[in-house]
Design a protein around this motif. Structure first.
Motif, PDB file in Angstrom:
ATOM      1  N   GLY A   1       0.748  -1.389  -0.145  1.00  0.00           N
ATOM      2  CA  GLY A   1      -0.005   0.072  -0.154  1.00  0.00           C
ATOM      3  C   GLY A   1       1.020   1.263   0.057  1.00  0.00           C
ATOM      4  N   LYS A   2       2.169   1.134   0.381  1.00  0.00           N
ATOM      5  CA  LYS A   2       2.991   2.513   0.338  1.00  0.00           C
ATOM      6  C   LYS A   2       3.286   2.891  -1.074  1.00  0.00           C
ATOM      7  CE  LYS A   2       4.488   1.612   5.084  1.00  0.00           C
ATOM      8  NZ  LYS A   2       5.422   1.743   5.877  1.00  0.00           N
ATOM      9  N   ARG A   3       2.287   3.299  -1.926  1.00  0.00           N
ATOM     10  CA  ARG A   3       2.652   3.629  -3.277  1.00  0.00           C
ATOM     11  C   ARG A   3       2.171   5.218  -3.772  1.00  0.00           C
ATOM     12  NH1 ARG A   3       2.497  -1.194  -6.968  1.00  0.00           N
ATOM     13  NH2 ARG A   3       2.424  -2.998  -5.623  1.00  0.00           N
ATOM     14  N   THR A   4       2.880   5.509  -4.752  1.00  0.00           N
ATOM     15  CA  THR A   4       2.215   6.931  -5.363  1.00  0.00           C
ATOM     16  C   THR A   4       0.808   6.395  -5.731  1.00  0.00           C
ATOM     17  OG1 THR A   4       2.712   6.321  -7.609  1.00  0.00           O
ATOM     18  CG2 THR A   4       4.521   7.463  -6.171  1.00  0.00           C
ATOM     19  N   LEU A   5      -0.015   7.551  -5.630  1.00  0.00           N
ATOM     20  CA  LEU A   5      -1.531   7.286  -6.249  1.00  0.00           C
ATOM     21  C   LEU A   5      -1.679   6.429  -7.588  1.00  0.00           C
ATOM     22  CD1 LEU A   5      -4.565   7.897  -5.636  1.00  0.00           C
ATOM     23  CD2 LEU A   5      -4.188   9.876  -6.914  1.00  0.00           C
ATOM     24  N   GLY A   6      -0.866   6.670  -8.588  1.00  0.00           N
ATOM     25  CA  GLY A   6      -1.026   6.222  -9.608  1.00  0.00           C
ATOM     26  C   GLY A   6      -0.615   4.872  -9.821  1.00  0.00           C
ATOM     27  N   SER A   7       0.443   4.557  -8.951  1.00  0.00           N
ATOM     28  CA  SER A   7       0.672   3.261  -8.766  1.00  0.00           C
ATOM     29  C   SER A   7      -0.211   2.332  -7.849  1.00  0.00           C
ATOM     30  CB  SER A   7       2.082   3.225  -7.791  1.00  0.00           C
ATOM     31  OG  SER A   7       2.394   1.858  -7.721  1.00  0.00           O
TER      32      SER A   7
ATOM     33  N   GLY B   1      -9.270  12.125 -15.334  1.00  0.00           N
ATOM     34  CA  GLY B   1      -8.480  13.133 -14.737  1.00  0.00           C
ATOM     35  C   GLY B   1      -7.964  12.280 -13.270  1.00  0.00           C
ATOM     36  N   TYR B   2      -8.167  11.239 -13.128  1.00  0.00           N
ATOM     37  CA  TYR B   2      -7.879  10.364 -11.958  1.00  0.00           C
ATOM     38  C   TYR B   2      -6.360   9.906 -11.896  1.00  0.00           C
ATOM     39  CZ  TYR B   2     -12.702  10.438 -10.461  1.00  0.00           C
ATOM     40  OH  TYR B   2     -14.147  10.845 -10.290  1.00  0.00           O
ATOM     41  N   ILE B   3      -5.722  10.016 -13.007  1.00  0.00           N
ATOM     42  CA  ILE B   3      -4.318   9.401 -12.806  1.00  0.00           C
ATOM     43  C   ILE B   3      -3.453  10.821 -12.959  1.00  0.00           C
ATOM     44  CG2 ILE B   3      -2.685   7.828 -13.695  1.00  0.00           C
ATOM     45  CD1 ILE B   3      -5.419   6.487 -12.467  1.00  0.00           C
ATOM     46  N   PRO B   4      -2.499  10.924 -11.830  1.00  0.00           N
ATOM     47  CA  PRO B   4      -1.639  12.134 -11.973  1.00  0.00           C
ATOM     48  C   PRO B   4      -0.871  12.164 -13.035  1.00  0.00           C
ATOM     49  CG  PRO B   4      -1.659  11.247  -9.904  1.00  0.00           C
ATOM     50  CD  PRO B   4      -2.520  10.412 -10.513  1.00  0.00           C
ATOM     51  N   GLY B   5      -1.050  12.957 -13.782  1.00  0.00           N
ATOM     52  CA  GLY B   5       0.094  13.168 -15.018  1.00  0.00           C
ATOM     53  C   GLY B   5      -0.324  12.532 -16.237  1.00  0.00           C
ATOM     54  N   GLY B   6      -1.552  11.640 -15.992  1.00  0.00           N
ATOM     55  CA  GLY B   6      -2.091  10.923 -17.300  1.00  0.00           C
ATOM     56  C   GLY B   6      -2.995  11.608 -18.188  1.00  0.00           C
ATOM     57  N   LYS B   7      -3.247  11.311 -19.421  1.00  0.00           N
ATOM     58  CA  LYS B   7      -4.172  11.752 -20.163  1.00  0.00           C
ATOM     59  C   LYS B   7      -4.535  10.660 -21.207  1.00  0.00           C
ATOM     60  CE  LYS B   7      -0.920  13.189 -23.866  1.00  0.00           C
ATOM     61  NZ  LYS B   7      -0.490  14.366 -24.547  1.00  0.00           N
ATOM     62  N   GLU B   8      -6.046  10.611 -21.605  1.00  0.00           N
ATOM     63  CA  GLU B   8      -6.399   9.540 -22.415  1.00  0.00           C
ATOM     64  C   GLU B   8      -5.784   9.618 -23.831  1.00  0.00           C
ATOM     65  OE1 GLU B   8     -10.684   7.532 -23.476  1.00  0.00           O
ATOM     66  OE2 GLU B   8     -10.581   9.621 -23.024  1.00  0.00           O
ATOM     67  N   VAL B   9      -5.317   8.483 -24.485  1.00  0.00           N
ATOM     68  CA  VAL B   9      -4.878   8.422 -25.475  1.00  0.00           C
ATOM     69  C   VAL B   9      -5.599   7.507 -26.659  1.00  0.00           C
ATOM     70  CG1 VAL B   9      -2.453   8.869 -24.744  1.00  0.00           C
ATOM     71  CG2 VAL B   9      -3.196   6.405 -24.818  1.00  0.00           C
ATOM     72  N   ASP B  10      -5.282   7.260 -27.612  1.00  0.00           N
ATOM     73  CA  ASP B  10      -5.913   6.510 -28.864  1.00  0.00           C
ATOM     74  C   ASP B  10      -5.612   5.322 -28.648  1.00  0.00           C
ATOM     75  OD1 ASP B  10      -7.392   8.802 -29.767  1.00  0.00           O
ATOM     76  OD2 ASP B  10      -6.076   9.185 -31.301  1.00  0.00           O
ATOM     77  N   ASN B  11      -4.282   5.042 -28.436  1.00  0.00           N
ATOM     78  CA  ASN B  11      -3.750   3.656 -28.413  1.00  0.00           C
ATOM     79  C   ASN B  11      -2.957   3.390 -27.104  1.00  0.00           C
ATOM     80  OD1 ASN B  11      -2.689   0.963 -28.695  1.00  0.00           O
ATOM     81  ND2 ASN B  11      -1.543   1.568 -30.519  1.00  0.00           N
ATOM     82  N   PRO B  12      -3.712   3.063 -25.948  1.00  0.00           N
ATOM     83  CA  PRO B  12      -3.001   2.800 -24.564  1.00  0.00           C
ATOM     84  C   PRO B  12      -2.100   1.222 -24.525  1.00  0.00           C
ATOM     85  CG  PRO B  12      -5.334   1.745 -24.744  1.00  0.00           C
ATOM     86  CD  PRO B  12      -5.103   2.362 -26.063  1.00  0.00           C
ATOM     87  N   PHE B  13      -1.698   0.804 -25.645  1.00  0.00           N
ATOM     88  CA  PHE B  13      -1.381  -0.422 -25.865  1.00  0.00           C
ATOM     89  C   PHE B  13       0.568  -0.405 -26.301  1.00  0.00           C
ATOM     90  CE2 PHE B  13      -5.441  -1.508 -25.836  1.00  0.00           C
ATOM     91  CZ  PHE B  13      -5.486  -2.360 -24.866  1.00  0.00           C
ATOM     92  N   VAL B  14       0.826   0.819 -26.486  1.00  0.00           N
ATOM     93  CA  VAL B  14       2.222   0.980 -27.148  1.00  0.00           C
ATOM     94  C   VAL B  14       3.249   0.431 -26.503  1.00  0.00           C
ATOM     95  CG1 VAL B  14       3.763   2.937 -27.930  1.00  0.00           C
ATOM     96  CG2 VAL B  14       1.315   3.123 -28.555  1.00  0.00           C
ATOM     97  N   ARG B  15       2.943   0.748 -25.065  1.00  0.00           N
ATOM     98  CA  ARG B  15       4.138   0.161 -24.194  1.00  0.00           C
ATOM     99  C   ARG B  15       4.264  -1.430 -24.154  1.00  0.00           C
ATOM    100  NH1 ARG B  15       4.448   3.231 -18.619  1.00  0.00           N
ATOM    101  NH2 ARG B  15       6.242   1.818 -18.312  1.00  0.00           N
ATOM    102  N   THR B  16       3.070  -1.723 -24.099  1.00  0.00           N
ATOM    103  CA  THR B  16       2.810  -3.429 -24.112  1.00  0.00           C
ATOM    104  C   THR B  16       3.394  -3.856 -25.598  1.00  0.00           C
ATOM    105  OG1 THR B  16       0.774  -3.033 -22.954  1.00  0.00           O
ATOM    106  CG2 THR B  16       1.157  -5.263 -23.898  1.00  0.00           C
ATOM    107  N   TYR B  17       3.292  -3.363 -26.301  1.00  0.00           N
ATOM    108  CA  TYR B  17       3.774  -3.763 -27.742  1.00  0.00           C
ATOM    109  C   TYR B  17       5.312  -3.562 -27.878  1.00  0.00           C
ATOM    110  CZ  TYR B  17      -0.729  -4.779 -30.415  1.00  0.00           C
ATOM    111  OH  TYR B  17      -1.854  -5.220 -30.804  1.00  0.00           O
ATOM    112  N   ARG B  18       5.727  -2.885 -27.531  1.00  0.00           N
ATOM    113  CA  ARG B  18       7.130  -2.344 -27.096  1.00  0.00           C
ATOM    114  C   ARG B  18       7.831  -3.615 -26.344  1.00  0.00           C
ATOM    115  NH1 ARG B  18       7.374   4.086 -26.031  1.00  0.00           N
ATOM    116  NH2 ARG B  18       6.886   4.465 -27.944  1.00  0.00           N
ATOM    117  N   GLY B  19       7.219  -4.249 -25.385  1.00  0.00           N
ATOM    118  CA  GLY B  19       7.410  -5.040 -24.249  1.00  0.00           C
ATOM    119  C   GLY B  19       7.688  -6.520 -25.194  1.00  0.00           C
ATOM    120  N   TYR B  20       6.495  -6.746 -25.739  1.00  0.00           N
ATOM    121  CA  TYR B  20       6.371  -7.844 -26.576  1.00  0.00           C
ATOM    122  C   TYR B  20       7.670  -7.942 -27.558  1.00  0.00           C
ATOM    123  CZ  TYR B  20       4.705 -11.331 -30.035  1.00  0.00           C
ATOM    124  OH  TYR B  20       4.764 -12.238 -31.088  1.00  0.00           O
ATOM    125  N   SER B  21       8.056  -6.769 -28.366  1.00  0.00           N
ATOM    126  CA  SER B  21       9.122  -6.736 -29.356  1.00  0.00           C
ATOM    127  C   SER B  21      10.279  -7.104 -28.536  1.00  0.00           C
ATOM    128  CB  SER B  21       9.112  -5.234 -30.079  1.00  0.00           C
ATOM    129  OG  SER B  21       8.219  -5.194 -30.650  1.00  0.00           O
TER     130      SER B  21
END
Length: 618
Positions: free
Chosen positions: A336-342, A390-410
């Motif tokens: 439980g000792k995390r940043t709000l986003g985490s 607006g619930y995630i600090p520093g976050g914003k809605e994007v068209d494709n939220p899977f970009v990082r996941t695809y990079r991880g697969y690569s």
């Protein structure tokens, strides 16, 4: 007349039996447990009664129980695996090998009876209790198993234990002798070496007696809140030295709980009647973020219920504990000792497991990606939604939220350590390969399915999969068949490539030139450079900025996707035989009118070399 009636009865009975065998039968277990906990030496004594119904068509002459705490002993299979694997889990490392007798975990079965008769042929083999039955359990038969056992809670090492790094007293997961699952694939008595789980659907009636200054949160509905208080009800006038907490949990395949004398317990009732409970220790690193969590998770529930299917229980608990985040029925234990986003991220991820593990119940040992990967998919989408609110600090809605996941697969592919998704979770050669296969490639699997069948069909099929297969332990083919039925396409090729091989996707644009077959047209040459075939979406932009979209299906699909918001006004090109390494797309536009051609404008294709996915006319 008598012969006729006999024939009819036999026909009806045979039909019922055949239909029952065609359905995915499920074993059933009714657990009643009474636990007496000693917080001074971290041990407890337990009595367990299981009414076990054999709904299989097979006679059972053996039974197996999981004794998970036995993994936390020097020389255990978990210990050996952690000491010998190339990249051990940092939470485990060599810690098990150094445990003293008062620090280890154990579960000792003192006696076991079947229908009142003591069983003599029982043997503990590491984390499994092997039981030879004097008489087999017949199909359709219900038997009663009575066990007396004792256990010691290990120091916190992996998922369960005492005194975790954040000072939580007890994270009670995998804590009781649990009957192993028997299904259409046989027994699943996997030793516990730190991976995934499989369980029997059933009902739990659990009574836990513990010192009265401890607060408990976990699976199930508390039956005696007025005796307990602590946020469940008004405080009682007085409490005895020890309290008995009684929980009922219907139609679940596990039971977990956390306990600590310093828990703050709050609750939040949603509009649909679901009550969310929150258990955490107050402090600088916790209080503010945990106080914000109820409102955020209320929004998360709204999105998940609408997108993936309705949560069927009336309660869910977020409990500080464990060693990261771990899912259980109606509850999760998270550090439980995390940043709000985490904190929100781990809470959303573990909540999503309620759909792909707690309700669908896929055998995680065999198909971890169908839980972890699909849960990651849901997490990405839900976190993107919350970012837009607006619930995630520093976050914003994007068209494709899977970009990082695809990079991880690569990155997994490029590492040279990838193993097929069909690998048993316990048998991956590295934790790196397991984690990236289960979480990352599993997510890509689901996201690419949306690319193949189209967003509208995908949304319907996703809910249909949940509704048709909840409480039935689906396998990869069950998933594929739902999407085939909803889309009208053949999709077995996709399962075979993605699950059983490590072949990857790589397409490239070779050239565009005046068409050789059409007076006014352009031939666009596309090459398949990777082994795995896929349908392709192509976008063509003319010199005036107008776009024309094409989808190129494959012959083996026997059709094409029918709707996709990313391809407005799109055309269906001729199907591509997978045996051909190149394909010519002819478009009714001269080359000098074309500004740009691009493969996969939506980013739904896990193409391993995007450098050759765009051709521009300068």
């Amino acid at each position: 007349m008598h012969k006729y009636l006999t024939s009819v009865i036999l026909f009806v009975l045979l039909s019922v039996q055949l239909n029952a065998q065609n359905d995915r039968w499920q074993q059933h277990a009714e657990y009643t447990m009474e636990i007496d906990f000693n917080v001074k030496d971290h041990t407890f004594e337990g009595s367990q009664k299981i009414k076990y119904t054999n709904n299989s068509p097979d006679e059972l002459n053996k039974l197996f129980y999981h004794l998970y705490f036995n993994a936390f002993q020097p020389g255990s299979m978990m210990d050996t695996r952690s000491l010998t694997i190339e990249d051990p889990d940092r939470r485990v490392g060599d810690r098990i090998s150094k445990l003293s007798p008062t620090e280890i975990g154990y579960q000792k079965v003192k006696s076991l009876r079947l229908n009142g008769k003591k069983l003599k042929n029982i043997k503990t083999v590491g984390t499994i209790l092997e039981v030879e039955l004097p008489n087999s359990i017949k199909p359709g038969e219900t038997v009663e198993l009575d066990m007396v056992f004792e256990a010691q809670v290990p120091i916190q090492i992996r998922r369960s234990g005492r005194d975790n790094a954040e000072g939580i007293s007890y994270s009670m997961t995998q804590w009781y002798p649990k009957l192993c699952e028997y299904d259409y694939q046989g027994w699943h008595s996997n030793p516990y070496i730190g991976r995934e789980f499989h369980g029997i659907w059933g009902n739990f009636d659990v009574s836990i007696t513990i010192d009265s200054d401890y607060v408990i949160g976990g699976t199930g509905y508390l039956q005696n809140p007025e005796q307990i208080g602590y946020g469940y009800a008004d405080e009682p006038a007085n409490r005895p030295e020890k309290l008995t907490w009684r929980f009922l949990a219907p139609n679940v395949h596990d039971f977990a709980w956390g306990a600590d004398p310093d828990y703050t317990h709050t609750s939040f009732e949603r509009k649909d009647g679901i009550v969310m409970h929150f258990f955490y220790q107050e402090g600088e690193e916790t209080t503010e973020n945990w106080e914000m969590l109820p409102e955020i998770m209320d929004k998360a529930f709204d999105y998940i219920n609408n997108r993936f299917g309705q949560y069927p229980y009336k309660q869910y608990s977020f409990i500080q504990g464990g060693d990261g985040g771990m899912e259980y029925p109606m509850a999760t234990l998270i550090t439980g000792k995390r940043t709000l986003g985490s904190l929100v991220g781990v809470s959303v991820h573990e909540l999503m497991h309620s759909w792909y593990q707690m309700m669908l119940g896929t055998n995680e040992s065999l198909y971890a990606w169908m839980d972890e990967g699909f849960t990651t998919f849901g997490t990405n989408e839900t976190m993107n939604y919350l970012s837009g609110l607006g619930y995630i600090p520093g976050g914003k809605e994007v068209d494709n939220p899977f970009v990082r996941t695809y990079r991880g697969y690569s990155y997994l592919i490029q590492s040279g350590k990838e193993e097929p998704l069909s690998t048993h979770a316990d048998h991956f050669q590295t934790n790196f390969a397991y984690g990236n296969a289960a979480y990352t490639k599993g997510c890509v699997f689901l996201r690419q399915m949306e690319y193949i069948v189209g967003e509208e069909v995908f949304a319907k099929a996703l809910k249909r999969y949940f509704e048709e297969w909840k409480y039935k332990h689906p396998n990869p083919n069950d998933f594929i068949r739902v999407f085939e039925k909803e889309s009208g396409l053949e999709l077995d090729w996709y399962r075979e490539y993605m699950v059983n091989t490590t072949h990857y996707i790589d397409y490239g644009l070779e050239s565009m030139a005046q068409s050789q077959t059409s007076r006014k047209g352009t031939d666009i040459i596309i090459n398949r450079n990777g082994v795995m075939p896929m349908p392709l979406d192509i976008r063509i932009t003319n010199k005036k900025g107008k776009t024309i979209n094409y989808t190129i299906p494959m012959v083996i699909m026997r059709g094409n996707k029918i709707a996709d918001k990313n391809l407005k006004d799109w055309k269906v090109a001729s199907a591509w035989p997978w045996t051909d390494s190149s394909y010519t797309l002819t478009v009714p536009m001269d080359p000098d009118k074309i500004s740009k051609v691009e493969i996969d404008p939506s980013g739904g294709l896990a193409d391993q070399d995007a450098e050759n996915n765009v051709l521009e006319n300068e």
